[in-house]
Design a protein around this motif. Structure first.
Motif, PDB file in Angstrom:
ATOM      1  N   ALA A  93      47.437   7.865  -3.931  1.00  0.00           N
ATOM      2  CA  ALA A  93      46.126   8.397  -4.320  1.00  0.00           C
ATOM      3  C   ALA A  93      45.016   7.784  -3.473  1.00  0.00           C
ATOM      4  CB  ALA A  93      45.881   8.101  -5.808  1.00  0.00           C
ATOM      5  N   ARG A  94      45.123   6.476  -3.179  1.00  0.00           N
ATOM      6  CA  ARG A  94      44.107   5.845  -2.340  1.00  0.00           C
ATOM      7  C   ARG A  94      44.113   6.427  -0.924  1.00  0.00           C
ATOM      8  NH1 ARG A  94      45.565   1.263  -3.257  1.00  0.00           N
ATOM      9  NH2 ARG A  94      46.849   0.818  -1.428  1.00  0.00           N
ATOM     10  N   ARG A  95      45.328   6.642  -0.377  1.00  0.00           N
ATOM     11  CA  ARG A  95      45.399   7.239   0.963  1.00  0.00           C
ATOM     12  C   ARG A  95      44.840   8.653   0.979  1.00  0.00           C
ATOM     13  NH1 ARG A  95      50.451   4.422   1.087  1.00  0.00           N
ATOM     14  NH2 ARG A  95      51.536   6.309   0.385  1.00  0.00           N
ATOM     15  N   ASN A  96      45.112   9.388  -0.061  1.00  0.00           N
ATOM     16  CA  ASN A  96      44.563  10.750  -0.118  1.00  0.00           C
ATOM     17  C   ASN A  96      43.044  10.718  -0.193  1.00  0.00           C
ATOM     18  OD1 ASN A  96      47.138  11.777  -0.062  1.00  0.00           O
ATOM     19  ND2 ASN A  96      47.321  11.917  -2.294  1.00  0.00           N
ATOM     20  N   ALA A  97      42.507   9.771  -0.992  1.00  0.00           N
ATOM     21  CA  ALA A  97      41.052   9.658  -1.096  1.00  0.00           C
ATOM     22  C   ALA A  97      40.445   9.261   0.249  1.00  0.00           C
ATOM     23  CB  ALA A  97      40.682   8.636  -2.183  1.00  0.00           C
ATOM     24  N   GLU A  98      41.084   8.311   0.951  1.00  0.00           N
ATOM     25  CA  GLU A  98      40.564   7.915   2.260  1.00  0.00           C
ATOM     26  C   GLU A  98      40.637   9.072   3.253  1.00  0.00           C
ATOM     27  OE1 GLU A  98      42.895   4.578   3.313  1.00  0.00           O
ATOM     28  OE2 GLU A  98      41.873   3.164   1.951  1.00  0.00           O
ATOM     29  N   ARG A  99      41.724   9.825   3.214  1.00  0.00           N
ATOM     30  CA  ARG A  99      41.838  10.965   4.127  1.00  0.00           C
ATOM     31  C   ARG A  99      40.755  12.002   3.856  1.00  0.00           C
ATOM     32  NH1 ARG A  99      44.175  15.587   3.254  1.00  0.00           N
ATOM     33  NH2 ARG A  99      45.234  14.789   1.398  1.00  0.00           N
ATOM     34  N   ARG A 100      40.521  12.291   2.558  1.00  0.00           N
ATOM     35  CA  ARG A 100      39.466  13.270   2.229  1.00  0.00           C
ATOM     36  C   ARG A 100      38.085  12.750   2.638  1.00  0.00           C
ATOM     37  NH1 ARG A 100      42.694  13.671  -2.486  1.00  0.00           N
ATOM     38  NH2 ARG A 100      41.250  12.268  -3.586  1.00  0.00           N
ATOM     39  N   ARG A 104      35.471  14.394   5.419  1.00  0.00           N
ATOM     40  CA  ARG A 104      34.077  14.737   5.127  1.00  0.00           C
ATOM     41  C   ARG A 104      33.092  13.929   5.966  1.00  0.00           C
ATOM     42  NH1 ARG A 104      36.064  14.554  -0.282  1.00  0.00           N
ATOM     43  NH2 ARG A 104      35.124  12.479  -0.525  1.00  0.00           N
ATOM     44  N   HIS A 105      33.495  12.732   6.413  1.00  0.00           N
ATOM     45  CA  HIS A 105      32.606  11.850   7.198  1.00  0.00           C
ATOM     46  C   HIS A 105      33.327  11.421   8.485  1.00  0.00           C
ATOM     47  CE1 HIS A 105      29.970  11.487   3.671  1.00  0.00           C
ATOM     48  NE2 HIS A 105      31.089  11.340   2.957  1.00  0.00           N
ATOM     49  N   PRO A 106      33.363  12.253   9.500  1.00  0.00           N
ATOM     50  CA  PRO A 106      34.076  11.889  10.747  1.00  0.00           C
ATOM     51  C   PRO A 106      33.415  10.727  11.491  1.00  0.00           C
ATOM     52  CG  PRO A 106      32.841  13.937  11.003  1.00  0.00           C
ATOM     53  CD  PRO A 106      32.789  13.596   9.540  1.00  0.00           C
ATOM     54  N   GLU A 107      32.098  10.512  11.283  1.00  0.00           N
ATOM     55  CA  GLU A 107      31.436   9.409  11.999  1.00  0.00           C
ATOM     56  C   GLU A 107      31.957   8.058  11.519  1.00  0.00           C
ATOM     57  OE1 GLU A 107      29.146  10.435   8.330  1.00  0.00           O
ATOM     58  OE2 GLU A 107      30.028  11.521  10.048  1.00  0.00           O
TER      59      GLU A 107
END
Length: 300
Positions: A93-100, A104-107
């Motif tokens: 779940a943490r990896r999915n949250a970081e990926r999302r 949303r924030h590529p910078e």
């Protein structure tokens, strides 16, 4: 009329399907009975296969007749979280949250990954590191050789430091030649050996002493009155007048012995007259007395 009444009465009071309900029927049996009646109603309301529905009525299709429904395989469907897989589920779940968040924030993803390094930059960094290590090694070797020279070089430097110059060698050679020779002086004179001068002096109590010329420190005391001071090699000779004649006292420089005498056999070498002069002739000491007679004393 009677027929119409009978029909009306049969419509108004139909007999319940499945018989009369018993008052003591259990809830489980009642639910089973209701399900069975529902299945029968559905089968009764389903049109026969191949029969067309009436006009204005929508065809009824069962879910089991659809060709889009299939069974699921192993690993599909919902996953139940248990104690055994709770940590793995939290990590996922943490990896999915970081990926999302990164999507949303590529910078933020670019700042975390840092600047891209090309192959040329990597090669230059490796070459610079190798050169730095080589420079440190060379400097360390030079410093080590300067602070701790090899034993052979240290011995050479020590020999060069201890080796006298030509002028010093010449002075040393002259001193060695002087020390190997002979000297003679009067009572008020001095002789030298190894750069150190020796002389005769009379102490306050009237006793004669053999002493260092510089400083006047006494070496040993004499029994009589000296006639001369002579040196042959490292041996100092002092002919002296004593009661009843004369003898020859001697002192070996660096011999760590007290005053001794020149012997002629088992007795002291000397005479019965009064000695007036003495001289060296090679390995012979020639003493002249007041009668004009000379006595030769062998020194070897």
């Amino acid at each position: 009329m009677s027929q119409d009444r009978s029909r009306h009465s049969s419509h108004m009071a139909p007999t319940p399907r499945g018989g009369r309900h018993e008052r003591g029927e259990k809830p489980r049996e009642r639910a089973a009975r209701r399900a069975e009646s529902g299945v029968r109603s559905a089968s009764a309301g389903r049109p026969a296969s191949g029969a067309r529905p009436a006009r204005g009525e929508r065809p009824v299709r069962l879910a089991s007749e659809s060709d889009r429904i299939g069974t699921i395989g192993a690993g599909q469907g919902a996953r139940v979280t248990t104690r055994e897989n709770a940590a793995q589920t939290a990590d996922q779940a943490r990896r999915n949250a970081e990926r999302r968040y990164a999507e949303r924030h590529p910078e933020a993803r670019a700042a975390a990954s840092g600047p891209r390094r090309s192959r040329l930059n990597v090669i230059l960094l490796v070459v610079a590191a190798v050169l730095a290590l080589a420079l440190v090694f060379v400097l360390g070797t030079l410093v080590n050789s300067a602070l701790f020279p090899p034993e052979q070089e240290a011995d050479v430097q020590s020999d060069q430091t201890l080796r006298p110059t030509e002028s010093e060698q010449q002075v040393q050679q002259e001193q060695d030649a002087h020390d190997a020779g002979q000297e003679q002086a009067g009572v008020d004179g001095s002789v030298s050996y190894g750069g150190q001068a020796y002389a005769l002096r009379q102490a306050d109590d009237g006793v004669w002493e053999l002493a260092f010329a510089e400083g006047g420190e006494a070496i040993c005391r004499l029994e009589g009155a000296p006639v001369a001071l002579l040196r042959t090699g490292s041996t100092l000779l002092v002919p002296e007048n004593v009661d009843g004649g004369w003898d020859v006292a001697c002192y070996v420089i660096g011999g760590h012995t007290d005053l001794t005498y020149v012997m002629a056999g088992d007795e002291k070498a000397g005479g019965t007259a009064t000695a007036t002069a003495a001289e060296l002739d090679g390995t012979t000491l020639r003493v002249t007395d007041d009668t004009g007679a000379t006595t030769d004393v062998a020194l070897e």
